[in-house]
Enzyme design. Structure first.
Site, PDB file in Angstrom:
ATOM      1  N   ASP A 106       0.835  -1.202   0.000  1.00 33.77           N
ATOM      2  CA  ASP A 106       0.000   0.000   0.000  1.00 33.77           C
ATOM      3  C   ASP A 106       0.873   1.256   0.000  1.00 33.77           C
ATOM      4  OD1 ASP A 106      -2.208  -1.592   0.091  1.00 33.77           O
ATOM      5  OD2 ASP A 106      -2.537  -1.351   2.243  1.00 33.77           O
TER       6      ASP A 106
HETATM    7  N1  URA Z   1      -1.742  -5.630   4.013  1.00 32.40           N
HETATM    8  C1  URA Z   1      -2.118  -4.316   3.986  1.00 32.40           C
HETATM    9  O1  URA Z   1      -3.133  -3.936   4.539  1.00 32.40           O
HETATM   10  N2  URA Z   1      -1.293  -3.458   3.334  1.00 32.40           N
HETATM   11  C2  URA Z   1      -0.141  -3.829   2.731  1.00 32.40           C
HETATM   12  O2  URA Z   1       0.566  -2.984   2.164  1.00 32.40           O
HETATM   13  C3  URA Z   1       0.218  -5.193   2.774  1.00 32.40           C
HETATM   14  C4  URA Z   1      -0.609  -6.071   3.427  1.00 32.40           C
END
Ligand code: URA
Length: 236
Positions: A106
């Site tokens: 993310d």
């Molecule tokens: N889970 C999430 O919520 N975000 C990420 O970047 C990776 C796994």
């Protein structure tokens, strides 16, 4: 993404723009070499990393590349974006060509991201049946309890996807910090799982993918090529 295999005659006709009959003559005369050897079989399949030479001219010479990068926050896990810097922008221009991501993080997540021009390799890593475990370190807004451990191991119903998440391992490191191992990658999965406890994820850092651990020497935004032994961890 460089991953497909092509028949030699199709590859040559696209690259050289010549007629089928000329193509046959070219091959019959042994003027085309694949990986240093004259190739006369027009049906020979050419992979993205085969060296193809015709009359001494290199038509294809891709080197497979595998990079690890320590993604900083506020960078998009994509190869292009209109509004924010991408992980590819962290590489010098001459290092970017043909690379794609083997798994995303993310926008505000940090840590291990893999980049490659080898589509077969990245597919292997992301195929759910291969169950490559990803290790994350997470800090939370509220204190953790043993209930979380059980809930993560049991799996959670994700309404949107209509699935129960696969068993995930959670280890409490301190009241506000945990290690989590997932063998799948649903959209915002970790945030949504902690969200079930109304507990906000403050930081999320990917430490490892399978047995490949992010090099601690890489500062946020830095990258390097994988070593042969690091690559080998995925062929075990
Ligand atoms: N889970 C999430 O919520 N975000 C990420 O970047 C990776 C796994």
């Amino acid at each position: 993404m460089t991953s497909r295999y092509h028949r030699l005659d199709r590859f040559l006709s696209t690259r050289l723009q010549i007629s089928r009959s000329n193509l046959r003559l070219l091959l019959a005369a042994g003027r085309v070499q694949v990986n240093g050897v004259a190739e006369r079989d027009r049906q020979r399949r050419i992979g993205p990393f085969d060296l193809v030479v015709c009359d001494g001219e290199i038509l294809q010479a891709n080197r497979p590349r595998y990079l690890m990068l320590n993604k900083p926050a506020a960078v998009v896990s994509a190869t292009c974006d209109d509004h924010h810097p991408t992980v590819l922008d962290l590489l010098p221009n001459d290092q970017r060509e043909g690379l794609h991501l083997a798994g995303r993080l993310d926008f505000n997540s940090t840590g291990l991201v893999l980049l490659t021009n080898d589509g077969d390799w990245s597919r292997q890593l992301s195929q759910p049946e291969n169950r490559v475990r990803k290790h994350y370190r997470v800090t939370l807004e509220k204190p953790l309890t043993e209930e979380y451990v059980t809930a993560f191991a049991d799996g959670m119903w994700f309404e949107y996807e209509g699935i129960v998440t696969r068993p995930a391992e959670l280890k409490i490191r301190s009241p506000f910090e945990a290690d989590v191992w997932l063998c799948e990658g649903r959209y915002h999965q970790i945030k949504r799982m902690f969200g079930r406890f109304d507990n906000k994820v403050l930081t999320l850092h990917r430490v490892a993918i399978g047995n490949l651990v992010l090099d601690e020497k890489l500062k946020p935004g830095e990258w390097r090529e994988l070593t042969a032994s690091e690559l080998a961890v995925f062929s075990d």
